[in-house]
Every structure is written in structure tokens, then in C-alpha cells.
Design a protein around this motif. Sequence first.
Motif, PDB file in Angstrom:
ATOM      1  N   THR A   9     -40.591 -86.453  20.715  1.00 27.89           N
ATOM      2  CA  THR A   9     -40.528 -87.635  19.871  1.00 27.89           C
ATOM      3  C   THR A   9     -41.460 -87.447  18.694  1.00 27.89           C
ATOM      4  OG1 THR A   9     -40.044 -89.125  21.639  1.00 27.89           O
ATOM      5  CG2 THR A   9     -40.847 -90.163  19.662  1.00 27.89           C
ATOM      6  N   GLN A  10     -42.626 -87.072  18.638  1.00 25.88           N
ATOM      7  CA  GLN A  10     -43.870 -86.651  17.738  1.00 25.88           C
ATOM      8  C   GLN A  10     -43.077 -85.762  16.806  1.00 25.88           C
ATOM      9  OE1 GLN A  10     -47.465 -85.655  19.441  1.00 25.88           O
ATOM     10  NE2 GLN A  10     -47.852 -87.898  19.853  1.00 25.88           N
ATOM     11  N   ALA A  21     -35.791 -79.862  19.571  1.00 25.82           N
ATOM     12  CA  ALA A  21     -36.536 -81.166  19.980  1.00 25.82           C
ATOM     13  C   ALA A  21     -35.511 -82.213  20.791  1.00 25.82           C
ATOM     14  CB  ALA A  21     -37.203 -81.951  19.217  1.00 25.82           C
ATOM     15  N   HIS A  22     -34.337 -82.567  20.047  1.00 28.88           N
ATOM     16  CA  HIS A  22     -33.343 -83.491  20.349  1.00 28.88           C
ATOM     17  C   HIS A  22     -32.838 -82.800  21.669  1.00 28.88           C
ATOM     18  CE1 HIS A  22     -32.778 -86.380  17.401  1.00 28.88           C
ATOM     19  NE2 HIS A  22     -32.928 -85.240  16.450  1.00 28.88           N
ATOM     20  N   LEU A  25     -35.306 -83.751  24.469  1.00 33.33           N
ATOM     21  CA  LEU A  25     -35.197 -85.209  25.031  1.00 33.33           C
ATOM     22  C   LEU A  25     -34.202 -85.482  25.691  1.00 33.33           C
ATOM     23  CD1 LEU A  25     -36.704 -86.893  21.756  1.00 33.33           C
ATOM     24  CD2 LEU A  25     -37.635 -86.957  24.299  1.00 33.33           C
ATOM     25  N   GLY A  26     -32.990 -84.982  25.359  1.00 33.09           N
ATOM     26  CA  GLY A  26     -31.618 -85.420  26.061  1.00 33.09           C
ATOM     27  C   GLY A  26     -31.825 -84.799  27.402  1.00 33.09           C
ATOM     28  N   MET A  27     -32.303 -83.706  27.537  1.00 34.83           N
ATOM     29  CA  MET A  27     -32.451 -83.089  28.921  1.00 34.83           C
ATOM     30  C   MET A  27     -33.406 -84.161  29.794  1.00 34.83           C
ATOM     31  SD  MET A  27     -30.201 -80.651  29.372  1.00 34.83           S
ATOM     32  CE  MET A  27     -30.707 -79.644  30.764  1.00 34.83           C
ATOM     33  N   LEU A  28     -34.433 -84.453  29.111  1.00 30.85           N
ATOM     34  CA  LEU A  28     -35.560 -85.254  29.732  1.00 30.85           C
ATOM     35  C   LEU A  28     -35.066 -86.585  30.179  1.00 30.85           C
ATOM     36  CD1 LEU A  28     -38.883 -84.211  27.657  1.00 30.85           C
ATOM     37  CD2 LEU A  28     -38.401 -83.759  30.398  1.00 30.85           C
ATOM     38  N   TYR A  29     -34.516 -87.238  29.206  1.00 31.59           N
ATOM     39  CA  TYR A  29     -33.660 -88.694  29.473  1.00 31.59           C
ATOM     40  C   TYR A  29     -32.805 -88.526  30.701  1.00 31.59           C
ATOM     41  CZ  TYR A  29     -36.019 -90.715  25.477  1.00 31.59           C
ATOM     42  OH  TYR A  29     -37.058 -91.023  24.394  1.00 31.59           O
ATOM     43  N   LYS A  30     -31.773 -87.555  30.586  1.00 31.44           N
ATOM     44  CA  LYS A  30     -30.736 -87.611  31.501  1.00 31.44           C
ATOM     45  C   LYS A  30     -31.278 -87.091  32.893  1.00 31.44           C
ATOM     46  CE  LYS A  30     -26.044 -85.606  32.133  1.00 31.44           C
ATOM     47  NZ  LYS A  30     -25.103 -85.152  31.374  1.00 31.44           N
ATOM     48  N   HIS A  31     -32.189 -86.244  32.977  1.00 28.15           N
ATOM     49  CA  HIS A  31     -32.378 -85.621  34.475  1.00 28.15           C
ATOM     50  C   HIS A  31     -33.686 -85.902  35.055  1.00 28.15           C
ATOM     51  CE1 HIS A  31     -28.614 -83.259  34.100  1.00 28.15           C
ATOM     52  NE2 HIS A  31     -28.994 -82.913  32.619  1.00 28.15           N
ATOM     53  N   PHE A  32     -34.646 -86.517  34.211  1.00 22.45           N
ATOM     54  CA  PHE A  32     -35.977 -86.708  34.769  1.00 22.45           C
ATOM     55  C   PHE A  32     -36.514 -88.008  34.292  1.00 22.45           C
ATOM     56  CE2 PHE A  32     -35.324 -82.138  33.595  1.00 22.45           C
ATOM     57  CZ  PHE A  32     -35.593 -81.700  34.884  1.00 22.45           C
ATOM     58  N   PHE A  43     -28.289 -85.291  22.460  1.00 19.09           N
ATOM     59  CA  PHE A  43     -27.152 -84.171  22.525  1.00 19.09           C
ATOM     60  C   PHE A  43     -26.162 -83.880  21.158  1.00 19.09           C
ATOM     61  CE2 PHE A  43     -27.921 -84.660  27.077  1.00 19.09           C
ATOM     62  CZ  PHE A  43     -28.884 -83.715  27.434  1.00 19.09           C
ATOM     63  N   ARG A  44     -25.812 -85.211  20.787  1.00 17.77           N
ATOM     64  CA  ARG A  44     -24.945 -85.123  19.763  1.00 17.77           C
ATOM     65  C   ARG A  44     -25.783 -84.713  18.384  1.00 17.77           C
ATOM     66  NH1 ARG A  44     -22.771 -89.870  22.202  1.00 17.77           N
ATOM     67  NH2 ARG A  44     -24.197 -91.127  21.120  1.00 17.77           N
ATOM     68  N   LYS A  45     -26.974 -85.157  18.225  1.00 19.00           N
ATOM     69  CA  LYS A  45     -27.603 -84.605  17.100  1.00 19.00           C
ATOM     70  C   LYS A  45     -28.053 -83.195  17.269  1.00 19.00           C
ATOM     71  CE  LYS A  45     -30.015 -85.908  13.452  1.00 19.00           C
ATOM     72  NZ  LYS A  45     -29.550 -86.448  12.435  1.00 19.00           N
TER      73      LYS A  45
END
Length: 66
Positions: A9-10, A21-22, A25-32, A43-45
Motif C-alpha cells: 500500500t505504501q 504491487a497491485h 495486494l490482490g493475492m494477499l487480499y484474495k488468499h491470505f 488485478f484489474r489495475k
Amino acid sequence: YQEASEYFTQILESDPDNAQAHFNLGMLYKHFLEQPDKAPEHFRKTLEDKELSQMTRERAEQELKD
């Protein structure tokens, strides 16, 4: 995982188009981090980057489908 998400995010605060980074973050939000609703926007970004590696592009596309 929370610390990693804060790190990415930073990065995005100073470089909002950073595809890696996008993607991360997508992987972290979705899987962890149990926040899958936040993942698609990242993921779109990721896919907006014209120089994105084919492997990362395919994975981001797959994550959007799943």
C-alpha cells in the motif's frame, strides 16, 4: 500478511501504477487476508500495465475468473 499489505500500500501511495504491487495486494487480499472483495480492483489495475510479463498477466486474468 498484514505487514506485507501495508508495505505494498505504501508503494502504491508513491507509485499508483505499480503493477507488481497491485498484483501482490490482490493475492494477499484474495488468499491470505480474507478480504477477497478488495482483490479484483488490484488485478484489474495490474492488467493495465502494457509491459507486464505474460506469466503475471495470465495469472491476474485467472484470479479475476476464479
